[in-house]
Design a protein around this motif. Structure first.
Motif, PDB file in Angstrom:
ATOM      1  N   SER A   1      44.172 100.640 124.094  1.00 40.60           N
ATOM      2  CA  SER A   1      45.093 101.208 125.079  1.00 40.60           C
ATOM      3  C   SER A   1      45.849 100.085 125.795  1.00 40.60           C
ATOM      4  N   ALA A   2      47.001 100.432 126.320  1.00 44.43           N
ATOM      5  CA  ALA A   2      47.757  99.472 127.127  1.00 44.43           C
ATOM      6  C   ALA A   2      46.930  99.096 128.355  1.00 44.43           C
ATOM      7  N   ARG A   3      46.163 100.030 128.845  1.00 45.46           N
ATOM      8  CA  ARG A   3      45.278  99.751 129.983  1.00 45.46           C
ATOM      9  C   ARG A   3      44.280  98.657 129.634  1.00 45.46           C
ATOM     10  N   MET A   4      43.766  98.676 128.413  1.00 48.00           N
ATOM     11  CA  MET A   4      42.825  97.645 127.982  1.00 48.00           C
ATOM     12  C   MET A   4      43.504  96.274 127.963  1.00 48.00           C
ATOM     13  N   LEU A   5      44.725  96.224 127.507  1.00 44.35           N
ATOM     14  CA  LEU A   5      45.458  94.950 127.505  1.00 44.35           C
ATOM     15  C   LEU A   5      45.713  94.473 128.934  1.00 44.35           C
ATOM     16  N   ARG A   6      46.010  95.394 129.839  1.00 44.38           N
ATOM     17  CA  ARG A   6      46.177  95.007 131.246  1.00 44.38           C
ATOM     18  C   ARG A   6      44.870  94.499 131.820  1.00 44.38           C
ATOM     19  N   HIS A   7      43.772  95.086 131.387  1.00 39.76           N
ATOM     20  CA  HIS A   7      42.448  94.611 131.817  1.00 39.76           C
ATOM     21  C   HIS A   7      42.219  93.182 131.325  1.00 39.76           C
ATOM     22  N   TYR A   8      42.529  92.917 130.063  1.00 37.82           N
ATOM     23  CA  TYR A   8      42.402  91.559 129.530  1.00 37.82           C
ATOM     24  C   TYR A   8      43.233  90.591 130.364  1.00 37.82           C
ATOM     25  N   GLU A   9      44.428  91.021 130.732  1.00 36.01           N
ATOM     26  CA  GLU A   9      45.308  90.166 131.532  1.00 36.01           C
ATOM     27  C   GLU A   9      44.706  89.918 132.913  1.00 36.01           C
ATOM     28  N   ALA A  10      44.217  90.972 133.554  1.00 41.05           N
ATOM     29  CA  ALA A  10      43.623  90.849 134.889  1.00 41.05           C
ATOM     30  C   ALA A  10      42.372  89.966 134.865  1.00 41.05           C
TER      31      ALA A  10
END
Length: 146
Positions: free
Chosen positions: A13-22
């Motif tokens: 999910s895009a949310r997972m990629l944002r989590h990786y970024e955070a």
């Protein structure tokens, strides 16, 4: 490539990629319109992160590994980290195998005790012998009435 496209390509999910970024595992560039943009190298790194997390690495472990690689440590650090994780997983498998064996042994002993008591108690005492284990009445966990 925009975050949503990268997520689709990586099957996350895009949310997972944002989590990786955070978590500091991925650095997405920002476009003028505020959207995140990932290069092909970023997408490859995100795939690497995804695979390590799926293999049991914590985000903290991945972050430390990524920092070492970014500093130029190279493949030997990855090999060592993978070996360490494999050893950790083997220890967990051993511990779970031992726990499973103990529970299975206890279950067998309990079933044997129940079978022995039902054949030896058959006809001697009725359900009112005072032992809830043999009374046939349901027994609830403490604090949880039925």
């Amino acid at each position: 490539m925009r975050m949503r496209e990268a997520a689709r390509k990586l099957q996350v999910s895009a949310r997972m990629l944002r989590h990786y970024e955070a978590a500091g595992l991925l650095r997405a560039a920002r476009l003028d319109n505020g959207y995140r943009s990932l290069s092909e190298a970023d997408v490859q790194r995100a795939a690497w992160v995804r695979d390590l997390i799926a293999a049991g690495f914590s985000t903290r472990e991945v972050r430390a590994l990524a920092a070492a690689l970014d500093a130029g440590a190279g493949p030997p650090i990855c090999t060592a980290a993978l070996r360490n994780k494999l050893e950790q997983i083997d220890r967990l498998v051993d511990a779970l195998t031992n726990r499973r064996r103990r529970v299975a042994e206890r279950l067998v002993r309990q079933q044997q005790a129940v079978a022995a008591s039902s054949t030896s108690d058959h006809g001697k005492e009725g359900p009112g012998d005072g032992n809830p284990e043999h009374s046939g009445a349901p027994v609830s966990a403490p604090g949880r009435p039925r």
